[in-house]
Scaffold this motif. Structure first.
Motif, PDB file in Angstrom:
ATOM      1  N   ASN A  58       8.898  33.476 -20.472  1.00  0.00           N
ATOM      2  CA  ASN A  58       9.664  32.866 -21.563  1.00  0.00           C
ATOM      3  C   ASN A  58      11.163  33.115 -21.404  1.00  0.00           C
ATOM      4  N   LEU A  63      13.164  30.061 -23.117  1.00  0.00           N
ATOM      5  CA  LEU A  63      12.457  29.721 -24.354  1.00  0.00           C
ATOM      6  C   LEU A  63      12.662  30.805 -25.390  1.00  0.00           C
ATOM      7  N   ASP A  64      13.126  31.972 -24.963  1.00  0.00           N
ATOM      8  CA  ASP A  64      13.284  33.111 -25.864  1.00  0.00           C
ATOM      9  C   ASP A  64      14.484  33.921 -25.367  1.00  0.00           C
ATOM     10  N   ASP A  83      20.390  28.468 -29.890  1.00  0.00           N
ATOM     11  CA  ASP A  83      19.202  27.627 -29.701  1.00  0.00           C
ATOM     12  C   ASP A  83      19.518  26.283 -29.045  1.00  0.00           C
ATOM     13  N   ALA A  87      18.617  24.753 -25.364  1.00  0.00           N
ATOM     14  CA  ALA A  87      17.890  23.490 -25.189  1.00  0.00           C
ATOM     15  C   ALA A  87      18.530  22.673 -24.074  1.00  0.00           C
ATOM     16  N   VAL A  88      19.853  22.653 -24.036  1.00  0.00           N
ATOM     17  CA  VAL A  88      20.560  21.903 -22.987  1.00  0.00           C
ATOM     18  C   VAL A  88      20.285  22.528 -21.619  1.00  0.00           C
ATOM     19  N   ARG A  90      17.643  24.303 -20.726  1.00  0.00           N
ATOM     20  CA  ARG A  90      16.257  24.003 -20.343  1.00  0.00           C
ATOM     21  C   ARG A  90      16.156  22.587 -19.807  1.00  0.00           C
ATOM     22  N   ASN A  91      16.886  21.670 -20.462  1.00  0.00           N
ATOM     23  CA  ASN A  91      16.805  20.268 -20.064  1.00  0.00           C
ATOM     24  C   ASN A  91      17.361  20.049 -18.662  1.00  0.00           C
ATOM     25  N   PHE A  96       9.379  22.481 -16.431  1.00  0.00           N
ATOM     26  CA  PHE A  96       8.216  23.271 -16.863  1.00  0.00           C
ATOM     27  C   PHE A  96       6.914  22.616 -16.431  1.00  0.00           C
ATOM     28  N   PHE A  98       2.876  23.438 -17.363  1.00  0.00           N
ATOM     29  CA  PHE A  98       2.035  24.300 -18.195  1.00  0.00           C
ATOM     30  C   PHE A  98       0.591  24.260 -17.735  1.00  0.00           C
ATOM     31  N   ASN A 102       0.211  19.796 -21.240  1.00  0.00           N
ATOM     32  CA  ASN A 102       1.073  19.444 -22.377  1.00  0.00           C
ATOM     33  C   ASN A 102       1.731  18.076 -22.225  1.00  0.00           C
TER      34      ASN A 102
END
Lengths: 233, 408
Positions: A58, A63-64, A83, A87-88, A90-91, A96, A98, A102
């Motif tokens: 994570n 994510l964390d 946050d 998000a940017v 991660r994008n 990812f 899973f 997902n």
């Protein structure tokens, strides 16, 4: 490898994570983890449950946020972003994969692959770019299929196309073969290995499967929130 | 870009049709009730105003009794009416008729009908717009000679004779006195509570002598004045006031012991009453819209919980808080917009049904579906969706990706 080493794509220093469960019930999931992962590497992270493996994943996946310590992803200090900034990151930087794929159940393969592009700062030609990625993973003939019309292996390949579509710095795969039979699991692994070999994609695999882990170039073993030394192959 | 968000919201709504239908039902009923109520209200208002206007144009009513301080108001009399008819004293007054009303028993053979009789001057037809289908209205000489003549409404003719034509010249008994029928009024349409087609008309002098049998011989109940035209109403009112103050011998310190009301005043009052009624009805309908909104909020909260995993995935792939917020707000707004559109259709249908029922029972009511109301209701229902979708959307947007992805 010592000489002329490129900068690590993942650089983690003394990372800790404490979960406060109320009262004096603190769980120390990570107790000072440091590691470097270099561009083009394929690294497996292993460890029994409760070892902090998921927490570390994570953290790497943004994510964390950690309790303390520094995390540089592709040269950017991400451990103290908010946050929306995460998000940017991660994008743009992370793809990812899973265990349970997902995918959006009511969307076609193309629409699923388009999803990260829609949240990116360049939402142009997204359908063309999504189709290109699906062709790369060998699903050029399944563009309009919905997840329930695809096999598990095919669904995971859609997920891999989705992870690749933004050309991220790393691919983070959490038990990518965990829900697949051994044949389709190996097909997915072969695809990841091929991407790593031919496109120099950096891949971080989180798994408890030794057969999967040994296909990576090196394995990092976690135990009780710490990395066990000397586990390089 | 936003097209995709809309398309996605629509897909999501359509993927669970039964639930979406039940969710928007509250909005459908709410908007339908608002549209229906407002349309019926507007129709009722038009109908009432139309009836008031049909009383006659440019008319002014004179009622006995005036300001509260007047202790002993003089009754209105034929003398007052005749004074008002004086063209020299009141040049802007065109026509005047005094009016008496009373209940009388009409009989012919075995038929017996209890109904309302109006005593008036011949000018009554021009002032009130009453039309005669057969024969003629009472004449000035009928009034002078206190003739026993009567003009009857078509429903009364039907009730007594079993027909509405060919009854002129026949004799009917009113309170056991014989009267000659000289005319039959044209049908106007009415309802159980107020049916002008069942009424009868006779010379006011005959009425005073035979029907009301009053203590003050030439007393009348009210007087209707017709002004020359709509511009001279105010002048006619001030002239009438002057004339009546003189005939009632009021000193300058005394207030009027009569009241002058023109049609505009009556229209204003009627307008006020229908407006209050409409607002009241729409208010009740608005409450159901509110309940519909709460229904949407409830379902959106369930949806957010159900789709926690999806929200986690979207966040992992780079969706920001605003993206998730927009997605869920779009969904709830679209949901209630769809409800609003169906509500408009329902409300329109409701109004037509009520209008048809009203017409079939004799009340002229044409519901008026106003385009402003339709637009307002649609926009308002969408806003209800946004308002009640806000909290669930915030819940969704503030989910942590780690928790959301792990949620089973």
């Amino acid at each position: 490898m010592i000489e002329n080493t490129p900068a690590p794509v993942i650089k983690i220093r003394d990372l800790t994570k404490v979960f406060h469960l109320g009262g004096s019930n603190d769980v120390h999931a990570l107790r000072g983890v440091s590691l470097d992962i270099y561009p083009g590497e394929m690294v497996a992270i292993m460890g029994p449950s409760g070892s902090g493996k998921s927490t570390l994943m994570n953290m790497i996946g943004c994510l964390d946020s950690p309790t303390s310590g520094d995390y540089y992803l592709d040269g950017l200090l991400v451990s103290n972003l908010d946050d929306d900034e995460l998000a940017v990151v991660r994008n743009r930087k992370i793809g990812f994969i899973f265990q349970k794929y997902n995918l959006l159940a009511r969307a076609t393969a193309v629409e699923n692959v388009e999803l990260p592009l829609r949240y990116s700062d360049d939402p142009t030609n997204i359908t063309e770019r999504a189709i290109e990625m699906l062709q790369l993973v060998g699903l050029g003939d399944r563009l309009k299929h919905q997840p329930n019309e695809l096999s598990g292996g095919q669904q995971q390949r859609v997920a891999i196309a989705r992870a690749l579509v933004n050309h991220p710095a790393i691919i983070l795969a959490d038990e990518p073969t965990g829900n697949l039979d051994s044949v389709s699991g190996q097909e997915v692994m072969d695809l990841l290995l091929k991407l790593n070999r031919e496109k120099s994609t950096t891949i971080v695999l989180v798994t408890h499967d030794k057969d999967v882990a040994k296909q990576a170039q090196r394995t990092i073993r976690l135990f009780d929130g710490k990395i066990m030394e000397g586990e390089q192959r | 870009m936003y097209i995709r968000v809309l398309k996605e919201a629509l897909t999501s709504i359509l993927s669970n049709k039964m639930r979406s239908f039940l969710t928007v039902l509250g909005i459908v009923i709410g908007v339908g009730a608002v549209i229906g109520m407002l349309s019926i209200g507007a129709g009722a208002s038009d109908s009432i105003l139309g009836q008031i206007e049909s009383i006659g144009t440019n008319s002014i009513y004179v009622m006995p009794g005036g300001d509260d301080e007047i202790t002993n108001p003089k009754p209105l009399t034929l003398t007052d009416a005749n004074a008002l008819s004086n063209r020299i004293r009141a040049p802007h007054i065109l026509r005047v008729t005094p009016v008496m009303m009373g209940q009388s028993s009409f009989s012919l053979g075995d038929s017996r009908i209890q109904t309302q009789v109006f005593g008036s001057y011949p000018e009554y037809t021009e002032i009130t717009g009453l039309e005669i289908a057969e024969g003629e209205f009472i004449t000035a000489s009928d009034v002078d000679t206190r003739s026993s003549v009567v003009v009857i409404g078509p429903d009364l003719a039907e009730g007594l004779f079993g027909r509405t034509s060919g009854v002129v010249g026949s004799t009917v008994r009113i309170n056991n006195f014989p009267y000659r029928v000289v005319g039959v009024a044209k049908a106007q349409g009415g309802n159980q509570f107020n049916n002008p087609d069942l009424q009868a008309y006779m010379p006011i002098t005959t009425m005073q002598l035979r029907v009301t049998r009053q203590t003050i011989p030439d007393q009348v109940q009210y007087i209707i004045i017709q002004a020359q035209d709509s511009q001279s109403i105010d002048l006619a009112i001030s002239e009438a006031q002057q004339v009546l103050r003189e005939t009632h011998r009021l000193t300058p310190r005394q207030g009027n012991d009569f009241t002058l009301t023109n049609q505009e005043d009556i229209l204003d009052i009627a307008n006020q009453i229908t407006n209050i009624l409409t607002i009241f009805l729409a208010g009740i309908a608005g409450i159901s819209l509110l309940v519909g909104g709460i229904g949407i909020m409830n379902i959106m909260l369930v949806t957010v919980t159900e789709r926690t995993n999806e929200i986690g995935l979207r966040k992992a792939l780079g969706a920001r808080k605003g993206d998730i917020m927009l997605q869920f707000l779009t969904e709830s707004a679209l949901l209630s917009l769809i409800g609003g559109i169906f509500g408009v259709i329902l409300g329109w249908g409701l109004a037509q049904i009520v209008g048809t029922i009203a017409r079939n029972s004799g009340t002229p009511l044409i519901p008026v579906v106003q385009i402003e109301v339709v637009l307002l209701a649609t926009v308002f229902s969408t806003l209800v969706g946004v308002f009640f979708g806000w909290y669930p959307a915030r819940q969704a947007a503030s989910l942590q990706p780690v928790d959301a992805l792990r949620y089973e």
